[in-house]
Design a protein around this motif. Structure first.
Motif, PDB file in Angstrom:
ATOM      1  N   MET A 165       4.199   0.329  -5.008  1.00 54.46           N
ATOM      2  CA  MET A 165       2.785   0.047  -4.754  1.00 54.46           C
ATOM      3  C   MET A 165       2.090   1.360  -4.399  1.00 54.46           C
ATOM      4  O   MET A 165       2.681   2.221  -3.761  1.00 54.46           O
ATOM      5  CB  MET A 165       2.694  -0.921  -3.575  1.00 54.46           C
ATOM      6  CG  MET A 165       1.289  -1.281  -3.185  1.00 54.46           C
ATOM      7  SD  MET A 165       1.254  -2.276  -1.673  1.00 54.46           S
ATOM      8  CE  MET A 165       1.200  -1.010  -0.448  1.00 54.46           C
ATOM      9  N   SER A 166       0.836   1.477  -4.797  1.00 55.61           N
ATOM     10  CA  SER A 166       0.073   2.658  -4.407  1.00 55.61           C
ATOM     11  C   SER A 166      -0.306   2.562  -2.939  1.00 55.61           C
ATOM     12  O   SER A 166      -0.837   1.554  -2.495  1.00 55.61           O
ATOM     13  CB  SER A 166      -1.198   2.748  -5.255  1.00 55.61           C
ATOM     14  OG  SER A 166      -2.158   3.562  -4.613  1.00 55.61           O
ATOM     15  N   ASP A 209      -4.542   2.588  -2.903  1.00 56.59           N
ATOM     16  CA  ASP A 209      -5.371   1.409  -3.179  1.00 56.59           C
ATOM     17  C   ASP A 209      -4.615   0.094  -3.029  1.00 56.59           C
ATOM     18  O   ASP A 209      -5.173  -0.964  -3.242  1.00 56.59           O
ATOM     19  CB  ASP A 209      -6.017   1.508  -4.584  1.00 56.59           C
ATOM     20  CG  ASP A 209      -4.991   1.761  -5.677  1.00 56.59           C
ATOM     21  OD1 ASP A 209      -3.868   1.218  -5.576  1.00 56.59           O
ATOM     22  OD2 ASP A 209      -5.304   2.483  -6.637  1.00 56.59           O
ATOM     23  N   LYS A 210      -3.332   0.181  -2.678  1.00 60.83           N
ATOM     24  CA  LYS A 210      -2.479  -1.003  -2.473  1.00 60.83           C
ATOM     25  C   LYS A 210      -2.275  -1.840  -3.729  1.00 60.83           C
ATOM     26  O   LYS A 210      -1.849  -2.982  -3.658  1.00 60.83           O
ATOM     27  CB  LYS A 210      -3.037  -1.923  -1.357  1.00 60.83           C
ATOM     28  CG  LYS A 210      -3.355  -1.211  -0.066  1.00 60.83           C
ATOM     29  CD  LYS A 210      -2.130  -0.573   0.559  1.00 60.83           C
ATOM     30  CE  LYS A 210      -2.464   0.113   1.868  1.00 60.83           C
ATOM     31  NZ  LYS A 210      -1.376   0.954   2.366  1.00 60.83           N
ATOM     32  N   GLY A 211      -2.624  -1.293  -4.883  1.00 56.64           N
ATOM     33  CA  GLY A 211      -2.364  -2.016  -6.119  1.00 56.64           C
ATOM     34  C   GLY A 211      -1.097  -1.476  -6.756  1.00 56.64           C
ATOM     35  O   GLY A 211      -0.587  -0.412  -6.386  1.00 56.64           O
ATOM     36  N   THR A 212      -0.558  -2.217  -7.715  1.00 56.28           N
ATOM     37  CA  THR A 212       0.641  -1.757  -8.414  1.00 56.28           C
ATOM     38  C   THR A 212       0.484  -1.985  -9.903  1.00 56.28           C
ATOM     39  O   THR A 212       0.082  -3.070 -10.323  1.00 56.28           O
ATOM     40  CB  THR A 212       1.885  -2.547  -7.956  1.00 56.28           C
ATOM     41  OG1 THR A 212       1.895  -2.646  -6.540  1.00 56.28           O
ATOM     42  CG2 THR A 212       3.169  -1.874  -8.426  1.00 56.28           C
ATOM     43  N   PHE A 213       0.806  -0.967 -10.669  1.00 55.18           N
ATOM     44  CA  PHE A 213       0.905  -1.166 -12.103  1.00 55.18           C
ATOM     45  C   PHE A 213       2.385  -1.403 -12.408  1.00 55.18           C
ATOM     46  O   PHE A 213       3.214  -0.521 -12.259  1.00 55.18           O
ATOM     47  CB  PHE A 213       0.387   0.064 -12.860  1.00 55.18           C
ATOM     48  CG  PHE A 213       0.630   0.011 -14.346  1.00 55.18           C
ATOM     49  CD1 PHE A 213       1.067   1.116 -15.043  1.00 55.18           C
ATOM     50  CD2 PHE A 213       0.437  -1.179 -15.050  1.00 55.18           C
ATOM     51  CE1 PHE A 213       1.281   1.063 -16.417  1.00 55.18           C
ATOM     52  CE2 PHE A 213       0.660  -1.249 -16.420  1.00 55.18           C
ATOM     53  CZ  PHE A 213       1.095  -0.121 -17.094  1.00 55.18           C
ATOM     54  N   LEU A 214       2.679  -2.620 -12.794  1.00 54.92           N
ATOM     55  CA  LEU A 214       4.070  -2.989 -13.074  1.00 54.92           C
ATOM     56  C   LEU A 214       4.309  -2.740 -14.547  1.00 54.92           C
ATOM     57  O   LEU A 214       4.151  -3.639 -15.380  1.00 54.92           O
ATOM     58  CB  LEU A 214       4.285  -4.467 -12.705  1.00 54.92           C
ATOM     59  CG  LEU A 214       4.085  -4.745 -11.210  1.00 54.92           C
ATOM     60  CD1 LEU A 214       3.990  -6.243 -10.946  1.00 54.92           C
ATOM     61  CD2 LEU A 214       5.221  -4.160 -10.391  1.00 54.92           C
ATOM     62  N   SER A 227       6.826  -5.325  -7.032  1.00 54.17           N
ATOM     63  CA  SER A 227       6.125  -4.224  -6.399  1.00 54.17           C
ATOM     64  C   SER A 227       6.760  -3.947  -5.040  1.00 54.17           C
ATOM     65  O   SER A 227       6.963  -4.856  -4.256  1.00 54.17           O
ATOM     66  CB  SER A 227       4.658  -4.633  -6.228  1.00 54.17           C
ATOM     67  OG  SER A 227       4.015  -3.806  -5.300  1.00 54.17           O
ATOM     68  N   SER A 228       7.094  -2.715  -4.770  1.00 49.30           N
ATOM     69  CA  SER A 228       7.648  -2.401  -3.449  1.00 49.30           C
ATOM     70  C   SER A 228       6.720  -1.445  -2.737  1.00 49.30           C
ATOM     71  O   SER A 228       5.998  -0.685  -3.369  1.00 49.30           O
ATOM     72  CB  SER A 228       9.035  -1.771  -3.573  1.00 49.30           C
ATOM     73  OG  SER A 228       8.911  -0.423  -3.934  1.00 49.30           O
ATOM     74  N   SER A 229       6.748  -1.526  -1.421  1.00 47.42           N
ATOM     75  CA  SER A 229       5.887  -0.630  -0.661  1.00 47.42           C
ATOM     76  C   SER A 229       6.673  -0.029   0.485  1.00 47.42           C
ATOM     77  O   SER A 229       7.847  -0.285   0.619  1.00 47.42           O
ATOM     78  CB  SER A 229       4.671  -1.370  -0.132  1.00 47.42           C
ATOM     79  OG  SER A 229       5.074  -2.364   0.773  1.00 47.42           O
TER      80      SER A 229
END
Lengths: 251, 135
Positions: A90-91, A94-99, A120-122
């Motif tokens: 995860m970014s 911006d807390k988004g993820t491009f999978l 998505s991992s953070s």
């Protein structure tokens, strides 16, 4: 097979090809809404094929997804029931993820029964999340017997993946400068198989030699990792990796 | 060490013969920057392939981009595969070169929203947020 959850609702273990039901249960495991092991503990599952869990890690752009795509093809010809967990970070901004891992796999894989799930991992070090283990157990319980976990190996923490998997395959970066960098690289040092992706066909002799020296110096392991060079796009060369996994399993 | 709990997952897909993907990549980037988990199917997918990915990934919404003119049959086929009794509320939305009369037809037949040419990116996320907040 019915499983009890929270002593109330009963749910059926889905069929191996019921993508919708499997997908939903994976979400509930990921969101901590379902403790799969507790539910399973109340019932004794049928004995299924022995499953193998393979981790594939390495830096961005080394060819992991391409390699996995070839590995899936080889496993399909060996009649395996395959599931893939593809983890992307995860970014933090911006807390988004491009999978984006599944883009690199052949489009026909789901048609051929391959189950692919993007995760998505953070977290500061993009660790492999705890619920991965439950997801793998669940997929194994419904009949998948060749499980692949793909992570971006950005640091020492990615060696933690070894807790959840049977075999670790590491793809080093072609920019790996020297033995110092190699020795500092935990996933490399602890891998079961090191696959050097030879995109240009020149054999990657410098890289092979650097890595060999470092792994030969290791004292704390009973066996050396298998060092294999090949083009990740070439299923014949990836077949060598598959065979080394199978050989290790039957020991 | 954390996984994102309850973050919305969106599958963006190009269906059929249309290979124009610049628009969908812009939407993809915007949705990712807005904090969603975004999966992209790649080009030339059939409705069945898109449905299979949507199920495996248990997505909350599917966004389709079509500029080829075959939006009606392709959307209808996707709806028949995805919007069933047992389905949770998977949103189906789309964009591309879709005339107004077809927009009306599609939204009566299962498509949740069409964003015609000229729609702003923010209108997409505003709509998604409004639907998901009101559930």
């Amino acid at each position: 097979m019915a499983l009890k959850e929270n002593n109330h609702d009963v749910f059926e273990l889905p069929r191996i090809d019921d993508y919708r039901a499997i997908g939903r249960i994976l979400t509930r495991i990921e969101n901590n809404e379902l403790n799969f092991e507790e539910a399973l503990a109340e019932n004794s599952p049928r004995k299924s094929d022995r499953k193998i869990v393979v981790g594939v890690t390495g830096g961005s752009g080394v060819g992991k997804s391409t390699f996995i795509s070839s590995l899936i093809e080889v496993a399909l010809t060996n009649k395996k029931k395959i599931a893939v967990l593809a983890i992307d970070p995860m970014s933090e901004i911006d807390k988004g993820t491009f999978l984006g891992d599944r883009l690199r796999f052949h489009q026909t894989f789901p048609d051929e029964g391959v189950f692919i799930r993007s995760i998505s991992s953070s977290g500061a070090v993009h660790d492999v999340p705890e619920s991965i283990s439950s997801m793998l157990n669940f997929l194994g319980a419904i009949g998948y017997n060749f499980l692949i976990v793909e992570t971006v190996g950005v640091g020492q923490s990615d060696a933690q993946i070894k807790k959840y998997i049977d075999k670790l395959i590491f793809l080093p970066s072609p920019d790996l400068e020297d033995w110092v960098q190699a020795l500092k690289n935990e996933p490399l040092i602890n891998a079961d198989v090191i696959f050097v992706n030879d995109r240009s066909g020149n054999g990657e002799k410098r890289l092979m030699s650097t890595i060999s020296q470092v792994i030969e110096n290791r004292n704390n392991r009973k066996s050396h990792p298998n060092l294999i060079v090949g083009n990740a796009k070439n299923t014949l060369e990836v077949n060598e990796v598959y065979n080394s996994l199978e050989a290790a399993e039957s020991r | 060490m954390q996984m994102q709990l309850n973050a919305k997952r969106i599958l963006l897909a190009k269906v059929g013969l249309d290979g124009h993907d610049r628009g969908i990549k812009i939407v993809l980037t915007f949705l990712k920057e807005s904090g969603y988990q975004v999966i992209y199917s790649g080009l030339h997918k059939t409705p069945k392939q898109i449905a299979d990915v949507a199920f495996q990934e248990d997505v909350d919404a599917i966004g389709i981009s079509i500029l080829s003119g075959s939006h009606v049959p392709l959307f209808l086929e996707l709806i028949s595969l995805v919007k069933t009794e047992e389905s949770k509320n998977v949103l189906i939305f789309g964009g591309g070169t879709i005339p107004d009369t077809d927009i009306a037809f599609l939204t009566k037949n299962g498509v949740d929203r069409i964003f015609p040419t000229g729609s702003t990116l923010i209108s997409i996320t505003d709509w998604l947020e409004s639907v998901w907040t009101n559930l």
